[in-house]
Write a protein that holds these residues in place. Structure first.
Motif, mmCIF file in Angstrom:
data_model
loop_
_atom_site.group_PDB
_atom_site.id
_atom_site.type_symbol
_atom_site.label_atom_id
_atom_site.label_comp_id
_atom_site.label_asym_id
_atom_site.label_seq_id
_atom_site.Cartn_x
_atom_site.Cartn_y
_atom_site.Cartn_z
ATOM 1 N N TYR A 31 0.750 -1.202 -0.019
ATOM 2 C CA TYR A 31 -0.027 -0.124 0.034
ATOM 3 C C TYR A 31 0.744 1.165 0.032
ATOM 4 C CZ TYR A 31 -4.233 -2.307 0.867
ATOM 5 O OH TYR A 31 -5.609 -3.216 0.922
ATOM 6 N N TYR A 33 0.415 5.646 -0.403
ATOM 7 C CA TYR A 33 -0.708 6.920 -0.149
ATOM 8 C C TYR A 33 0.094 8.319 -0.542
ATOM 9 C CZ TYR A 33 -2.518 3.291 2.947
ATOM 10 O OH TYR A 33 -3.027 2.128 3.497
ATOM 11 N N TYR A 35 -0.461 12.328 0.800
ATOM 12 C CA TYR A 35 -1.143 13.106 1.654
ATOM 13 C C TYR A 35 -0.686 14.530 1.180
ATOM 14 C CZ TYR A 35 -3.150 9.612 4.474
ATOM 15 O OH TYR A 35 -3.723 8.280 5.042
ATOM 16 N N LEU A 43 -3.521 16.055 7.835
ATOM 17 C CA LEU A 43 -3.196 15.556 6.542
ATOM 18 C C LEU A 43 -4.462 15.277 5.709
ATOM 19 C CD1 LEU A 43 -0.391 15.019 8.223
ATOM 20 C CD2 LEU A 43 0.057 13.389 6.493
ATOM 21 N N TYR A 48 -4.357 7.175 -3.413
ATOM 22 C CA TYR A 48 -3.660 5.613 -2.782
ATOM 23 C C TYR A 48 -3.564 4.624 -3.621
ATOM 24 C CZ TYR A 48 -8.431 3.821 -2.080
ATOM 25 O OH TYR A 48 -9.650 3.397 -2.290
ATOM 26 N N VAL A 50 -3.338 0.169 -3.756
ATOM 27 C CA VAL A 50 -3.240 -0.923 -2.811
ATOM 28 C C VAL A 50 -2.280 -2.085 -3.384
ATOM 29 C CG1 VAL A 50 -5.621 -0.726 -2.101
ATOM 30 C CG2 VAL A 50 -5.341 -2.127 -4.169
ATOM 31 N N ALA B 1 -15.981 10.460 4.097
ATOM 32 C CA ALA B 1 -14.592 10.173 5.130
ATOM 33 C C ALA B 1 -15.134 10.221 6.246
ATOM 34 C CB ALA B 1 -13.499 11.364 4.486
ATOM 35 N N TYR B 33 -9.402 0.890 13.594
ATOM 36 C CA TYR B 33 -8.134 1.160 14.184
ATOM 37 C C TYR B 33 -7.905 2.649 14.415
ATOM 38 C CZ TYR B 33 -7.780 -3.347 12.122
ATOM 39 O OH TYR B 33 -7.827 -4.653 11.524
ATOM 40 N N TYR B 37 -0.139 10.109 15.861
ATOM 41 C CA TYR B 37 1.009 10.422 15.239
ATOM 42 C C TYR B 37 1.490 11.657 15.845
ATOM 43 C CZ TYR B 37 0.883 6.635 11.848
ATOM 44 O OH TYR B 37 0.829 5.598 11.025
ATOM 45 N N LEU B 47 4.459 7.206 14.414
ATOM 46 C CA LEU B 47 3.702 6.699 14.955
ATOM 47 C C LEU B 47 3.924 6.467 16.536
ATOM 48 C CD1 LEU B 47 0.992 4.862 14.980
ATOM 49 C CD2 LEU B 47 2.537 2.893 14.793
ATOM 50 N N ARG B 50 -1.055 2.919 18.844
ATOM 51 C CA ARG B 50 -2.312 2.536 17.988
ATOM 52 C C ARG B 50 -3.146 1.523 18.981
ATOM 53 N NH1 ARG B 50 -0.942 -1.501 13.241
ATOM 54 N NH2 ARG B 50 -2.903 -2.418 13.728
ATOM 55 N N MET B 95 -8.677 4.562 10.904
ATOM 56 C CA MET B 95 -8.618 4.010 9.882
ATOM 57 C C MET B 95 -9.725 2.465 10.059
ATOM 58 S SD MET B 95 -5.935 1.264 8.723
ATOM 59 C CE MET B 95 -4.433 2.439 8.228
ATOM 60 N N HIS B 97 -11.792 -0.715 9.115
ATOM 61 C CA HIS B 97 -11.242 -2.110 8.528
ATOM 62 C C HIS B 97 -11.790 -2.307 7.078
ATOM 63 C CE1 HIS B 97 -9.474 -6.405 9.084
ATOM 64 N NE2 HIS B 97 -10.820 -6.292 8.580
ATOM 65 N N HIS B 99 -10.754 -2.609 2.740
ATOM 66 C CA HIS B 99 -9.517 -2.913 1.964
ATOM 67 C C HIS B 99 -8.651 -1.668 1.528
ATOM 68 C CE1 HIS B 99 -11.910 -0.824 -1.503
ATOM 69 N NE2 HIS B 99 -10.937 -0.855 -2.091
ATOM 70 N N ASP B 100 -9.284 -0.526 1.564
ATOM 71 C CA ASP B 100 -8.384 0.476 1.294
ATOM 72 C C ASP B 100 -7.458 1.022 2.309
ATOM 73 O OD1 ASP B 100 -11.421 2.751 1.191
ATOM 74 O OD2 ASP B 100 -10.420 1.849 2.765
ATOM 75 N N TYR B 101 -7.834 0.911 3.612
ATOM 76 C CA TYR B 101 -7.147 1.139 4.709
ATOM 77 C C TYR B 101 -6.345 2.670 4.953
ATOM 78 C CZ TYR B 101 -7.401 -3.802 5.827
ATOM 79 O OH TYR B 101 -7.961 -4.913 6.085
ATOM 80 N N LYS B 102 -7.393 3.285 4.539
ATOM 81 C CA LYS B 102 -7.162 4.658 4.737
ATOM 82 C C LYS B 102 -6.907 5.509 5.900
ATOM 83 C CE LYS B 102 -10.490 5.379 1.446
ATOM 84 N NZ LYS B 102 -11.348 6.253 0.386
ATOM 85 N N LEU B 103 -6.134 6.444 6.150
ATOM 86 C CA LEU B 103 -5.890 6.974 7.465
ATOM 87 C C LEU B 103 -6.841 8.323 7.078
ATOM 88 C CD1 LEU B 103 -2.563 6.693 9.061
ATOM 89 C CD2 LEU B 103 -4.799 5.956 10.288
ATOM 90 N N PHE B 105 -7.450 11.867 9.605
ATOM 91 C CA PHE B 105 -6.648 12.822 10.507
ATOM 92 C C PHE B 105 -7.360 13.824 10.927
ATOM 93 C CE2 PHE B 105 -2.330 11.197 10.283
ATOM 94 C CZ PHE B 105 -2.093 10.661 9.020
#
Lengths: 115, 115
Positions: A31, A33, A35, A43, A48, A50, B1, B33, B37, B47, B50, B95, B97, B99-103, B105
């Protein structure tokens, strides 16, 4: 270990110019990304990926393009730069497998000014 | 988002004292999750800690601990025995759960540790 490497670290662009921010990671992360961070803000996700050959838009994709031809590289292209794109850009990568997200590793950032 | 809110733009703490940073988030997801940061003046994103939403036990990393209140959608960070090197901007991130697992902020809290 190099981790996530971004170039250039600083750049000044004139309105209407184009440029590419380079991002390379040597951790075999699937993955990646991009930002952007505006002054005093958090951010925001631009694009992104995968995995190699797969990219998708984030929150603020307008004015940008990406490609992911290899696992290691994830360049960000700015077309027709505008003052609103003045920001600090961060590339990040992560290894995600079996549905468990790993830590995101960030590059040192690229400060872009559009005048 | 997803929406992540950090209501404290700035905080100041005396060296060796304790400071708590607040974070709330908005989601309809059950599995997700949360992260804190740290961004020192060098701009490098690091990090701190978490937390997995399915774990009831609060995460701890040395002098850093969290208070995770899932029902209240609250995720605060406590820094104990503050050190000058803790001076930085702290970002709460979410984040889901997927498939893209984007954060996503928050806007960040600037912490200044006074000698």
């Amino acid at each position: 270990n190099a981790g996530v490497t971004q170039t250039p670290k600083f750049r000044i662009l004139k309105i209407g110019q184009s440029m590419t921010l380079q991002c390379t990671q040597d951790m075999n992360h699937n993955y990646m990304y991009w930002y952007r961070q505006d002054p005093g803000m958090g951010l925001k996700l631009i694009y992104y990926s995968v995995g190699a050959g797969i990219t998708d838009k984030g929150e603020v994709p307008n004015g940008y393009n990406v490609s992911r031809s290899t696992t290691e590289d994830f360049p960000l292209r700015l077309e027709l730069a505008a003052p609103s794109q003045t920001s600090v850009y961060f590339c990040a990568s992560s290894f995600i497998a079996s549905g468990l997200p790993g830590e995101l590793f960030f590059g040192e950032g690229s400060r872009l000014t559009v005048l | 988002a997803q929406t992540v809110t950090q209501s404290q733009p700035e905080m100041s703490v005396q060296e060796a004292e304790t400071v708590t940073l607040s974070c709330t988030y908005d989601t309809s997801e059950n599995n997700y999750y949360l992260f804190w940061y740290k961004q020192p003046p060098s701009r490098q994103m690091i990090l701190v800690i978490r937390q997995e939403a399915y774990k009831q036990q609060n995460a701890t990393e040395n002098r850093f601990s969290v208070n995770f209140q899932k029902a209240a959608k609250s995720f605060s960070l406590k820094i104990s025995d503050s050190q000058l090197g803790d001076t930085a901007m702290y970002f709460c991130a979410f984040m889901k759960h997927a498939h893209d697992y984007k954060l996503s902020f928050g806007a960040g809290t600037t912490v200044t540790v006074r000698a």
